[in-house]
Design an enzyme around this catalytic site. Sequence first.
Site, short mmCIF file in Angstrom:
data_model
loop_
_atom_site.label_atom_id
_atom_site.label_comp_id
_atom_site.label_asym_id
_atom_site.label_seq_id
_atom_site.Cartn_x
_atom_site.Cartn_y
_atom_site.Cartn_z
CG ASP A 1 1.40 -24.81 51.85
OD1 ASP A 1 1.46 -24.44 53.27
OD2 ASP A 1 1.12 -26.05 51.60
CE LYS B 1 -2.54 -19.15 54.02
NZ LYS B 1 -2.07 -20.28 52.96
N GLY C 1 1.13 -23.52 58.30
CA GLY C 1 2.31 -23.41 58.47
C GLY C 1 2.66 -21.90 57.65
#
Length: 424
Positions: free
Chosen positions: A12, A15, A39
């Site tokens: 997280d 990216k 995600g």
Amino acid sequence: MFTIITGAQFGDEGKGKIVDLLAKDYDIVARFQGGNNAGHTVKVGDKVYKLHLIPSGILLDARVLIGPGVVLDPEVLTEEITMLKKHGIEVDAKKLGIDAKTSIIMPYHIEMDGLREASREKKIGTTKRGIGYAYIDKVARDEFRVAELVDRERFLTKLEELAPQKEKEIAALGGDPKIVRDPALIEKYLELGRQFATYVTDVSREINEALDKGKYVMAEAAQGTHLDVIHGTQKFVTSSSTIAGSACANLGVGPTRVDNVIAIVKAYITRVGEGPLPTELTGELGERIQKAGGEFGTTTGRGRRCGWFDLPLLKKAIALNGYTEISLTKLDVLTGLDPVRICTGYTFKGESLEYPPELTEDLAECTPVYEDLPGWETDLTEVKAFEELPENARNYVERLEELMKIPINYISVGPGRAQTFKKE
Ligand code: GDP
Ligand code: IMO
Ligand code: MG
């Protein structure tokens, strides 16, 4: 040109945002490991795209590939394709390729992940997406590959062969073995497989041929360095290798072809799930950063634990990945904090450490040593150039660069594409 991009902390780091930003210069963007535990958020104008499997280059002209080292949940991929189509993005076979050897996450993998996590005395805090169990089957050579999912006969024959073993495993975990041969689930998977047939490709061959022609290829990692299954903070890790070398192994591209390795580094640190985080801020300050940074899981919605920048962990990430440059994200989130702190080392059993101890249980015993820098009050989200940053924010970035000894190429001050500038 072959570029690898990995997360340098616990995932997280942003990216998705940076891959989207750089993808305009690339012909191919390929995901090389992980699954829909990831995600990756891309914000373009008012639209926010949350991608779990499809590489974050999808919104630009690049062809996007899902490599054979990924574990793929067919339902999630279909939802993602549908979501993109709703936004007017066509995901046809010219745009997306999936390797024939990519492993499939089966319904029983998801079930087993949930059952095992519930029964663990010491929890990992997995995303319960079946990631670990899909990789177990890959290594055990009992996986379904995309090539089988798209071929009804091969799929059913393999299921017949594997079902008794899988049923025993589910029952041993206290679950209902019927999930393994549930006719509705089988038909659903076969229907999804029929739809995926058009995407099947040989990712290694495509990438190598593209590189031979002088094209630009980017490998996009999921998760972060310290969640690596070999070098991370076991057992609080994911089940794949998340570091740069893994891109070569998983995509089938030789290490001699790598041109650069970009680190995505958050200006502070976050972690979702269990495991040590030496600089964790558990009180009001931690909550403040969590709120300012919107630090809630893109996949599970869980609150991310937040802490100050951890240099020892970053040094290890630099060693593990061989970074050539750094993109620094979320600098804007630190506005209003005074001082801003950098953990430059630890004390562990009365000794000073500059590099993390190898074992997770030792890392959990480390106490951070901080260097304090004066903070800044100015909102950074409209800043367009390094020179426009308030002096104290510039000093913070320059101090990080000095400590990491790797050039910072981009600085991100908000989720949008325009909220990024180069640090010349
Ligand atoms: P990834 O998994 O590394 O792709 O990161 P995530 O998308 O899970 O989490 C990063 C979050 O921070 C997302 O909501 C992004 O939109 C957001 N983000 C990315 N860069 C910045 C930034 O520089 N500032 C702020 N405030 N948010 C950012
Ligand atoms: P992206 O790509 C942050 C964490 C989980 C858990 C551990 C194992 O968005 O950065 P798993 O479901 O993989 O078996 O869970 O890994 N984890 C992540 N944390 N970002 C991610 O992905 C993650 N993917 C897995 O929270 O602690
Ligand atoms: Mg994420």
